[in-house]
Write an enzyme that holds these catalytic residues in place. Structure first.
Site, PDB file in Angstrom:
ATOM      1  CG  ASP A 156      24.883  28.780  38.882  1.00  0.00           C
ATOM      2  OD1 ASP A 156      23.724  28.404  38.657  1.00  0.00           O
ATOM      3  OD2 ASP A 156      25.629  29.180  37.973  1.00  0.00           O
ATOM      4  CG  PHE A 169      28.075  32.419  32.679  1.00  0.00           C
ATOM      5  CD1 PHE A 169      28.209  31.199  33.339  1.00  0.00           C
ATOM      6  CD2 PHE A 169      29.209  33.224  32.547  1.00  0.00           C
ATOM      7  CE1 PHE A 169      29.436  30.793  33.854  1.00  0.00           C
ATOM      8  CE2 PHE A 169      30.439  32.832  33.061  1.00  0.00           C
ATOM      9  CZ  PHE A 169      30.546  31.611  33.707  1.00  0.00           C
ATOM     10  CB  VAL A 170      26.784  37.218  36.145  1.00  0.00           C
ATOM     11  CG1 VAL A 170      25.357  37.582  35.785  1.00  0.00           C
ATOM     12  CG2 VAL A 170      26.818  36.295  37.361  1.00  0.00           C
ATOM     13  CG  ASP A 184      36.198  32.602  36.140  1.00  0.00           C
ATOM     14  OD1 ASP A 184      35.326  32.284  36.973  1.00  0.00           O
ATOM     15  OD2 ASP A 184      36.850  31.774  35.494  1.00  0.00           O
ATOM     16  CD  GLU A 234      31.290  30.134  46.871  1.00  0.00           C
ATOM     17  OE1 GLU A 234      31.807  31.035  46.195  1.00  0.00           O
ATOM     18  OE2 GLU A 234      31.404  28.943  46.573  1.00  0.00           O
ATOM     19  CG  ASP A 235      32.002  34.022  43.450  1.00  0.00           C
ATOM     20  OD1 ASP A 235      32.029  32.978  44.114  1.00  0.00           O
ATOM     21  OD2 ASP A 235      32.260  34.038  42.229  1.00  0.00           O
ATOM     22  CE  LYS A 259      23.499  32.443  37.517  1.00  0.00           C
ATOM     23  NZ  LYS A 259      24.368  31.769  36.503  1.00  0.00           N
TER      24      LYS A 259
END
Ligand code: PRP
Length: 182
Positions: free
Chosen positions: A109, A158-159, A165, A105-106, A137
């Site tokens: 959250d 939020f990144v 994206d 995963e990137d 996160k």
């Protein structure tokens, strides 16, 4: 030539994780994964779209035999807030039964996506199932999830960039940056 990001440049905030930091950490993660999965039947399950850039760099550093397959999910739509509903819109092509599966995963959250994916993939009877995420996160977590490999723990901002994206923009920025909401 300086890269043109797009017309919403003023929303692109400070660098949270630089290209160099990402490169260094990926080498460490790949070394650890290569050691842990030596002699095993590793299938990396990449969660599109966000993880595409991470896995491109990670895969090149993995030094053991490995297979790669892809799933696509969505929970954010065009918003900076998770909808809470995870939708699979592309499933795996490979059979993972009896295999050592590593989800790539990137970002984790709220944890809803990975929680849903772990439950879903477990029903397919892999030999083992673990999670690797570039970004974690924890402050935003609503579901408790076990993550074996974490690149970076980040604050609840939020990144964007390096695959991540906002409304499908900014994925091609080469570092992780903060996104400035209106
Ligand atoms: C992002 C990211 C994770 C998920 C994490 O995907 O790639 O899959 O959100 O958030 P969560 O822990 O709150 O569930 P998204 O749904 O935005 O799709 P994308 O990868 O195509 O950007």
């Amino acid at each position: 030539m300086k890269k043109r990001i797009n017309k919403m440049d003023e929303k692109v905030g400070k660098v949270l994780i630089s290209k160099e930091q990402i490169e260094k950490r990926i080498k460490e993660l790949a070394k650890q994964i290569s050691q842990d999965y030596e002699g095993k039947d590793l299938i990396c399950v990449i969660i599109l779209r966000g993880a595409f850039m991470f896995v491109t760099d990670l895969a090149k550093e993995i030094s053991i035999p490995a297979k790669f397959d892809f799933m696509a999910t969505s929970s954010y739509g065009d918003s900076t807030k998770s909808s809470g509903v995870v939708r699979i819109y592309k499933d795996l092509d490979m059979n993972i039964e009896g295999k050592d599966v590593l989800i790539i995963e990137d970002i984790v959250d709220t944890g809803r996506t990975i929680n849903y994916l772990v439950k879903n993939l477990k029903t397919r009877n892999p030999k083992s199932l673990e999670v690797c995420t570039l970004l974690n996160k924890p402050a935003n977590r609503v579901v408790n999830v076990k993550i074996k490999y974490v690149g970076f723990v980040i604050p609840p901002e939020f990144v964007i960039g390096y695959g991540l994206d906002f409304a499908e923009d900014y994925r091609h920025i080469t570092e992780v940056r903060v996104f400035k909401e209106d």
